[in-house]
Design a protein around this motif. Structure first.
Motif, PDB file in Angstrom:
ATOM      1  N   TYR A  62       5.063   8.004  10.088  1.00 55.12           N
ATOM      2  CA  TYR A  62       4.818   9.312   9.468  1.00 55.12           C
ATOM      3  C   TYR A  62       6.058   9.618   8.648  1.00 55.12           C
ATOM      4  N   GLU A  63       5.949   9.563   7.343  1.00 55.36           N
ATOM      5  CA  GLU A  63       7.130   9.689   6.494  1.00 55.36           C
ATOM      6  C   GLU A  63       7.501  11.138   6.205  1.00 55.36           C
ATOM      7  N   ARG A  64       8.800  11.371   6.233  1.00 52.71           N
ATOM      8  CA  ARG A  64       9.361  12.672   5.816  1.00 52.71           C
ATOM      9  C   ARG A  64       8.876  12.979   4.399  1.00 52.71           C
ATOM     10  N   LEU A 111       1.020   3.657   4.416  1.00 57.97           N
ATOM     11  CA  LEU A 111       0.546   2.361   4.904  1.00 57.97           C
ATOM     12  C   LEU A 111       1.703   1.418   5.215  1.00 57.97           C
ATOM     13  N   ALA A 112       2.882   1.761   4.711  1.00 58.09           N
ATOM     14  CA  ALA A 112       4.059   0.920   4.981  1.00 58.09           C
ATOM     15  C   ALA A 112       5.297   1.706   4.628  1.00 58.09           C
ATOM     16  N   CYS A 113       6.414   1.301   5.227  1.00 56.54           N
ATOM     17  CA  CYS A 113       7.700   1.956   4.938  1.00 56.54           C
ATOM     18  C   CYS A 113       8.789   0.911   5.118  1.00 56.54           C
ATOM     19  N   GLY A 114       9.468   0.588   4.021  1.00 60.41           N
ATOM     20  CA  GLY A 114      10.455  -0.489   4.079  1.00 60.41           C
ATOM     21  C   GLY A 114      11.687  -0.104   4.871  1.00 60.41           C
ATOM     22  N   THR A 115      12.222   1.080   4.598  1.00 61.06           N
ATOM     23  CA  THR A 115      13.392   1.521   5.366  1.00 61.06           C
ATOM     24  C   THR A 115      13.012   1.722   6.824  1.00 61.06           C
ATOM     25  N   GLY A 116      11.759   2.178   7.046  1.00 57.89           N
ATOM     26  CA  GLY A 116      11.294   2.353   8.430  1.00 57.89           C
ATOM     27  C   GLY A 116      11.160   1.036   9.160  1.00 57.89           C
ATOM     28  N   ALA A 117      10.720   0.001   8.419  1.00 58.29           N
ATOM     29  CA  ALA A 117      10.605  -1.327   9.037  1.00 58.29           C
ATOM     30  C   ALA A 117      11.989  -1.859   9.412  1.00 58.29           C
ATOM     31  N   GLY A 132      20.124   4.842   5.117  1.00 53.64           N
ATOM     32  CA  GLY A 132      20.403   5.695   3.959  1.00 53.64           C
ATOM     33  C   GLY A 132      19.563   6.959   4.065  1.00 53.64           C
ATOM     34  N   ASN A 133      18.437   6.813   4.801  1.00 51.25           N
ATOM     35  CA  ASN A 133      17.572   7.952   5.117  1.00 51.25           C
ATOM     36  C   ASN A 133      17.294   7.922   6.615  1.00 51.25           C
ATOM     37  N   PRO A 134      16.979   9.071   7.199  1.00 48.97           N
ATOM     38  CA  PRO A 134      16.900   9.149   8.666  1.00 48.97           C
ATOM     39  C   PRO A 134      15.581   8.632   9.235  1.00 48.97           C
ATOM     40  N   PRO A 156      13.698  14.975  -2.665  1.00 44.49           N
ATOM     41  CA  PRO A 156      14.318  13.673  -2.942  1.00 44.49           C
ATOM     42  C   PRO A 156      14.719  12.976  -1.654  1.00 44.49           C
ATOM     43  N   ALA A 157      14.802  11.646  -1.705  1.00 45.23           N
ATOM     44  CA  ALA A 157      15.257  10.867  -0.544  1.00 45.23           C
ATOM     45  C   ALA A 157      16.298   9.859  -1.007  1.00 45.23           C
ATOM     46  N   GLN A 158      17.116   9.432  -0.060  1.00 49.12           N
ATOM     47  CA  GLN A 158      18.266   8.592  -0.379  1.00 49.12           C
ATOM     48  C   GLN A 158      17.877   7.134  -0.648  1.00 49.12           C
ATOM     49  N   MET A 159      16.770   6.686  -0.063  1.00 48.00           N
ATOM     50  CA  MET A 159      16.431   5.263  -0.192  1.00 48.00           C
ATOM     51  C   MET A 159      14.950   5.068   0.043  1.00 48.00           C
ATOM     52  N   CYS A 160      14.428   3.996  -0.551  1.00 45.86           N
ATOM     53  CA  CYS A 160      12.999   3.682  -0.394  1.00 45.86           C
ATOM     54  C   CYS A 160      12.870   2.162  -0.509  1.00 45.86           C
ATOM     55  N   GLY A 161      12.549   1.494   0.583  1.00 43.94           N
ATOM     56  CA  GLY A 161      12.552   0.028   0.601  1.00 43.94           C
ATOM     57  C   GLY A 161      11.402  -0.568  -0.183  1.00 43.94           C
ATOM     58  N   ASN A 162      10.187  -0.106   0.067  1.00 45.79           N
ATOM     59  CA  ASN A 162       9.055  -0.613  -0.722  1.00 45.79           C
ATOM     60  C   ASN A 162       9.216  -0.182  -2.178  1.00 45.79           C
ATOM     61  N   GLY A 163       9.767   1.015  -2.345  1.00 48.68           N
ATOM     62  CA  GLY A 163       9.953   1.536  -3.699  1.00 48.68           C
ATOM     63  C   GLY A 163      10.946   0.732  -4.510  1.00 48.68           C
ATOM     64  N   GLY A 168       0.800  -1.226   0.000  1.00 50.72           N
ATOM     65  CA  GLY A 168       0.000   0.000   0.000  1.00 50.72           C
ATOM     66  C   GLY A 168       0.830   1.270   0.000  1.00 50.72           C
ATOM     67  N   ASN A 169       2.147   1.158   0.084  1.00 52.31           N
ATOM     68  CA  ASN A 169       3.054   2.307  -0.095  1.00 52.31           C
ATOM     69  C   ASN A 169       3.218   2.415  -1.606  1.00 52.31           C
ATOM     70  N   ASP A 170       2.636   3.496  -2.169  1.00 55.09           N
ATOM     71  CA  ASP A 170       2.432   3.487  -3.621  1.00 55.09           C
ATOM     72  C   ASP A 170       3.244   4.551  -4.346  1.00 55.09           C
ATOM     73  N   VAL A 174      11.678  10.374  -5.254  1.00 54.43           N
ATOM     74  CA  VAL A 174      11.255  11.698  -4.783  1.00 54.43           C
ATOM     75  C   VAL A 174       9.970  11.542  -3.968  1.00 54.43           C
ATOM     76  N   ASN A 175       9.933  12.165  -2.807  1.00 62.63           N
ATOM     77  CA  ASN A 175       8.745  12.129  -1.950  1.00 62.63           C
ATOM     78  C   ASN A 175       7.594  12.892  -2.577  1.00 62.63           C
ATOM     79  N   ALA A 176       6.411  12.692  -2.023  1.00 63.09           N
ATOM     80  CA  ALA A 176       5.196  13.323  -2.566  1.00 63.09           C
ATOM     81  C   ALA A 176       5.268  14.846  -2.533  1.00 63.09           C
TER      82      ALA A 176
HETATM   83  N1  LIG Z   1       8.437   4.599   1.830  1.00 61.33           N
HETATM   84  C1  LIG Z   1       9.873   4.436   1.773  1.00 61.33           C
HETATM   85  C2  LIG Z   1      10.602   5.419   2.614  1.00 61.33           C
HETATM   86  C3  LIG Z   1      10.651   6.702   1.973  1.00 61.33           C
HETATM   87  C4  LIG Z   1      11.482   7.572   2.821  1.00 61.33           C
HETATM   88  C5  LIG Z   1      11.254   9.005   2.494  1.00 61.33           C
HETATM   89  N2  LIG Z   1       9.971   9.473   3.020  1.00 61.33           N
HETATM   90  C6  LIG Z   1      12.372   9.831   3.091  1.00 61.33           C
HETATM   91  O1  LIG Z   1      12.264  11.045   3.024  1.00 61.33           O
HETATM   92  O2  LIG Z   1      13.332   9.239   3.603  1.00 61.33           O
HETATM   93  C7  LIG Z   1      10.320   3.048   2.138  1.00 61.33           C
HETATM   94  O3  LIG Z   1       9.550   2.115   1.886  1.00 61.33           O
HETATM   95  O4  LIG Z   1      11.449   2.902   2.647  1.00 61.33           O
END
Ligand SMILES: N[C@H](CCC[C@H](N)C(=O)O)C(=O)O
Length: 312
Positions: A240-242, A248-254, A188-190, A85-92, A26-28, A79-81
């Motif tokens: 709550y993503e930067r 609904l999900a965040c891979g790097t956050g997980a 890779g991202n905070p 830009p962000a350094q990494m996105c796990g679901n992405g 659901g992270n789209d 790139v965030n919504a």
């Molecule tokens: N949804 C992404 C994280 C995006 C991170 C982004 N919001 C940032 O600014 O670092 C994931 O699955 O890891």
């Protein structure tokens, strides 16, 4: 009729981009193919595309670009919504891999590829269905960064008081809702992970409290803010993503949550992170790399106009 004006049609073709819409739990994301022809979008164009009323709607945009790195299949520009830009996105990056395999850029039979990202190369092993479409992937998300200066976070020294364990990127921040203790990790991202006890995450005000901490001065590059409750079946987590808000999900956050839980004695090195969109399996391997396994799916494809803008 105006519709037959060849000049008009020419203008329209330049302003229209084909896209694919994919999601991981659901992270789209909107995926754009920049392999043959460069695609450079302004933050305003990204924000318009991601707007769920005036545009396509997504948590972020992924531009697939050629990679200069030998051995890498392509480069993931994320790139965030909000256009940052962000350094990494796990679901992405799982959706990125799906885009490459499903569109024939990487043979399905390979079963693996290396994604080039701003955080560095990320090896991926993937599964495909009978039609050769990618369904799930395990991503080597690299080693977590625990040095506060590199997360970055203005951490306090005394983590033992907060977590009962030493933890470099620990700090307690005051807020209108009282103090919150964070264990901060970079993938890779905070990320700022807050473990909550005796809280029903389903009714926790992630939007308000997450927004307060996302832009807190203690996080020089802002932060993705995770609220986690450790349970018998894994770690329940909302994020709550930067640059985006709650997803609904965040891979790097997980990954960050699983690492922080392990280091503070709340979980073992292998666990499921239970997100609103579903579960990610995280294994912090003995070589220090964090392995993340989860699905990726395509929702639809289409074309998007670059001329449109959100109303002021
Ligand atoms: N949804 C992404 C994280 C995006 C991170 C982004 N919001 C940032 O600014 O670092 C994931 O699955 O890891």
């Amino acid at each position: 009729m105006r519709g037959n004006d060849p000049n008009r049609k020419g203008a329209r073709m330049q302003d229209i981009l084909p896209f694919a819409k994919l999601q991981g739990l659901g992270n789209d994301f909107i995926l754009l193919d920049g392999l043959a022809k460069g695609i450079d979008l302004s933050p305003g164009q990204i924000a318009h595309m991601c707007d769920r009323h005036f545009g396509i709607g997504a948590d972020g945009v992924i531009v697939v670009r050629p990679s200069p790195q030998p051995g890498c299949a392509a480069y993931m520009h994320y790139v965030n919504a909000d256009g940052t830009p962000a350094q990494m996105c796990g679901n992405g990056v799982r959706c990125f891999a799906k885009f490459l395999v499903d569109n024939g850029y990487v043979p399905a039979a390979n079963g693996k590829l290396v994604a080039d990202t701003p955080a560095g190369p990320r090896p991926i092993a993937f599964e495909v269905d009978a039609a050769g479409m990618l369904t799930r992937a395990t991503v080597d998300m690299g080693r977590p960064v625990l040095d506060p200066a590199l997360v970055p976070v203005d951490a306090e020294p005394d983590a033992v008081a907060l977590f009962g364990e030493p933890f470099a990127g620990a700090l307690s921040l005051d807020s209108p809702w009282g103090p919150f203790a964070f264990a901060c990790v970079s993938m890779g991202n905070p990320h700022a992970v807050c473990f909550l006890d005796d809280v029903d995450l389903d009714v926790f005000d992630v939007d308000t409290i997450g927004a307060f901490f996302e832009s807190h001065p203690a996080f020089p590059e802002k932060a993705n803010v995770e609220f986690a409750v450790v349970g018998p079946h894994g770690i329940a987590m909302r994020v709550y993503e930067r640059g985006c808000g709650e997803t609904l999900a965040c891979g790097t956050g997980a990954c960050a949550t699983a690492v922080a839980a392990c280091l503070t004695g709340r979980a073992t090195r292998e666990t499921d992170v239970l997100l609103r969109g579903g579960a990610l399996h995280i294994r912090w391997a003995d070589d220090g790399h964090v392995m993340m396994t989860g699905p990726a799916a395509e929702s639809f494809r289409g074309t998007v106009s670059l001329r449109e803008r959100n109303p002021a």
